[in-house]
Enzyme design. Structure first.
Site, PDB file in Angstrom:
ATOM      1  N   GLU A  78       8.510  15.434  16.747  1.00  0.00           N
ATOM      2  CA  GLU A  78       9.095  15.237  15.424  1.00  0.00           C
ATOM      3  C   GLU A  78       8.487  16.244  14.449  1.00  0.00           C
ATOM      4  O   GLU A  78       7.286  16.229  14.191  1.00  0.00           O
ATOM      5  CB  GLU A  78       8.847  13.814  14.941  1.00  0.00           C
TER       6      GLU A  78
ATOM      7  N   LYS B 171       0.852  -1.187   0.000  1.00  0.00           N
ATOM      8  CA  LYS B 171       0.000   0.000   0.000  1.00  0.00           C
ATOM      9  C   LYS B 171       0.892   1.244   0.000  1.00  0.00           C
ATOM     10  O   LYS B 171       1.369   1.689   1.043  1.00  0.00           O
ATOM     11  CB  LYS B 171      -0.918  -0.013   1.224  1.00  0.00           C
TER      12      LYS B 171
ATOM     13  N   CYS C 137      13.097   9.816   9.299  1.00  0.00           N
ATOM     14  CA  CYS C 137      12.864   9.446  10.688  1.00  0.00           C
ATOM     15  C   CYS C 137      14.166   9.334  11.466  1.00  0.00           C
ATOM     16  O   CYS C 137      14.184   9.533  12.683  1.00  0.00           O
ATOM     17  CB  CYS C 137      12.084   8.139  10.757  1.00  0.00           C
TER      18      CYS C 137
ATOM     19  N   GLU D 176       7.808   0.662  12.252  1.00  0.00           N
ATOM     20  CA  GLU D 176       8.981   1.550  12.220  1.00  0.00           C
ATOM     21  C   GLU D 176       8.419   2.961  12.173  1.00  0.00           C
ATOM     22  O   GLU D 176       7.868   3.381  11.158  1.00  0.00           O
ATOM     23  CB  GLU D 176       9.869   1.231  11.015  1.00  0.00           C
TER      24      GLU D 176
END
Length: 522
Positions: A416, A209, A317, A283
């Site tokens: 973040e 996806k 990330c 993750e």
């Protein structure tokens, strides 16, 4: 002032891409005419819809449409899962000898390598990654992931003998089944490879996806896979938004979900997958700290931190978005980092001179600008950047920004941002530096810069992250990669990542049946 790439270089591999079919079970086919009952294509969440069931891909540089693909519906998910389930249960792929699966996967890897420049250009055009970085990290990096997974699978002990308390044992590792692989927009091919390569090699069937922001490169992957010899049903590619993704990860026909994305989305994935006890690998985000110790070579430290802090326009990330500087060297480090940030060239992501491109969406640009304003409000100082560059005239650009005098309690240090915004934090001694680095909800990556390797290793062993670097920054596909705390669970890469796609089975045998050194391949 941030430099600007003034002369874009049109890439020969890039042209508008418009697709009308989905890749379902290894065949390009028309999308399902209607969504599953109670779940329309609109409610499934197309991020950029040009008509309900179509995703329009918009260039973050020109702000114009550069492609269209169908938005997969829950009905398409049902078709893909049925095909995957049939393929897996029949053994048409999982039942092949490992060497035969390796041969097919190698053809996929070679096909992607042959088209790596096209993939790099497509990714840059969709998410703004600088083309030079896309070639190395997006496209060739993905090929390296496929290559390393092949080597890992070939050497992996799929079946081994053990001496049990009551008699001999055979411990087998068998494919987990049907895998839902949900990948983000920032490194779409790299993360797809991290999931597809081990899953396919293990014998699983996979539904990939892609993110709605970056579906075009996934069609290149589908085309390559279609010509590589995968049996029917083994692979589907379904571009879609969050609603269809949730329907996929909660599907009763899915055995395992591998997800890369935000913490909030990862928690939702885990919650939905738990309904059927599907295995989950997550993750997620990071707020990694680069610790500069007083004995570090500052030239080497700054040269290593800058590309790892502002990589991929800050949309990574693992980016080192907190830099911890000793007070004794704080001003010098601040000056060096600010000068380096100001010298980064911002512009058209397809221009080879560009070092920082636009952010993937207007939403992401505004998010970064809002965080910069918040940091100033909290008491941070803008040492470099801080706004939108003077050029280009269009696009979702933010200057590479360095915020100084940051306290670790500030939101800009704790949350973040996922943009080109880096925080510089002072510390008094090494003990405090380790505490600051660990004082985070995240635990994905980090680094330490020092003139003493053993001192660096001591710091590396103390900071709680899944990956850590001493006097360098890298991510190696032969070592396990993943995070602790809010950065996720499970691992990718290496034998540990391959094992995430295998179930453990113990076979008990009568005494004397199997010699102690018996080992067989898959």
């Amino acid at each position: 002032m941030t430099g600007t790439a003034e002369h874009p270089h049109p890439h020969p591999h890039l042209s508008p891409r418009h697709h009308t079919r989905l890749f379902v079970g290894g065949v390009f086919t028309e999308p399902a005419e209607s969504a599953a009952p109670g779940r329309s294509a609109e409610s499934a969440g197309p991020a950029r819809s040009g008509g309900g069931d179509v995703i329009e891909v918009v260039s973050p540089h020109s702000e114009t449409v550069i492609g269209r693909v169908p938005h997969a519906s829950p009905a398409d998910v049902d078709r893909a899962v049925t095909a995957a389930r049939t393929a897996f249960d029949s053994g048409v792929w999982a039942g092949l000898p490992l060497d035969e699966r390796i041969a097919v996967v190698t053809r996929i890897k070679d096909g992607l390598a042959a088209r790596h420049e096209e993939l790099a250009a497509l990714i840059s055009a969709q998410n703004g990654s600088p083309y030079s970085w896309s070639v190395l990290a997006q496209a060739l990096g993905a090929v390296m992931v496929w290559d390393s997974a092949i080597a890992v699978a070939r050497a992996f002990p799929h079946e081994e003998a053990r001496t049990g308390v009551l008699g001999p044992l055979l411990v087998r590792r068998e494919p987990v089944g049907v895998v839902a692989a949900v990948v983000p927009w920032n490194v779409p091919q790299f993360t797809a490879a991290a999931k597809l390569a081990p899953a396919l090699l293990a014998g699983c069937s996979v539904i990939l996806k892609p993110a709605p922001e970056t579906p075009l490169d996934a069609y290149v992957l589908a085309e390559v896979a279609a010509g590589a010899g995968l049996p029917e049903g083994v692979l589907s590619v379904l571009p879609a938004g969050a609603g269809t993704a949730e329907y996929l990860v909660g599907h009763p026909g899915v055995d395992k979900v591998s997800f890369t994305g935000s913490v909030a989305a990862g928690k939702r994935v885990m919650e939905v997958a738990a309904r059927h006890l599907s295995r989950v690998t997550l993750e997620l985000g990071g707020k990694s700290a680069a610790i500069v110790l007083p004995d570090a070579d500052l030239d080497a430290a700054v040269a290593g931190i800058v590309p790892s802090a502002w990589m991929n326009n800050g949309q990574a990330c693992v980016a080192q978005t907190r830099v911890l500087a000793p007070r004794s060297h704080y001003d010098e480090i601040a000056d060096r980092l600010a000068a380096a940030a100001a010298a980064l060239v911002t512009g058209d992501p397809l221009d080879p001179a560009t070092q920082v491109g636009p952010l993937v969406t207007r939403r992401q640009r505004d998010r970064s600008l809002d965080y910069i304003a918040l940091g100033v409000h909290e008491g941070a100082k803008v040492l470099a950047g801080g706004g939108r560059p003077a050029a280009p005239d269009t696009g979702w650009y933010v200057e590479p920004t360095l915020l100084g005098d940051v306290d670790n309690g500030m939101r800009v240090a704790r949350e973040e941002i996922f943009g080109p915004v880096v925080c510089l934090l002072p510390y008094d001694d090494e003990e405090q530096a380790v505490r600051i680095a660990d004082d985070s909800d995240y635990g994905l990556s980090g680094s330490v810069w020092t003139g003493d390797l053993e001192r660096g290793l001591a710091v590396a062993r103390r900071v709680r992250t899944g990956t850590y670097c001493v006097n360098t920054f890298s991510l190696d596909m032969y070592g396990p990669f993943g995070g602790c705390k809010d950065s996720g669970m499970g691992r990718e890469f290496g034998p540990e990542g391959y094992a995430e796609y295998l179930e453990q089975k113990t076979i008990h045998l009568p005494a004397g049946t199997v010699p102690a050194d018996h080992v067989t391949p898959s």
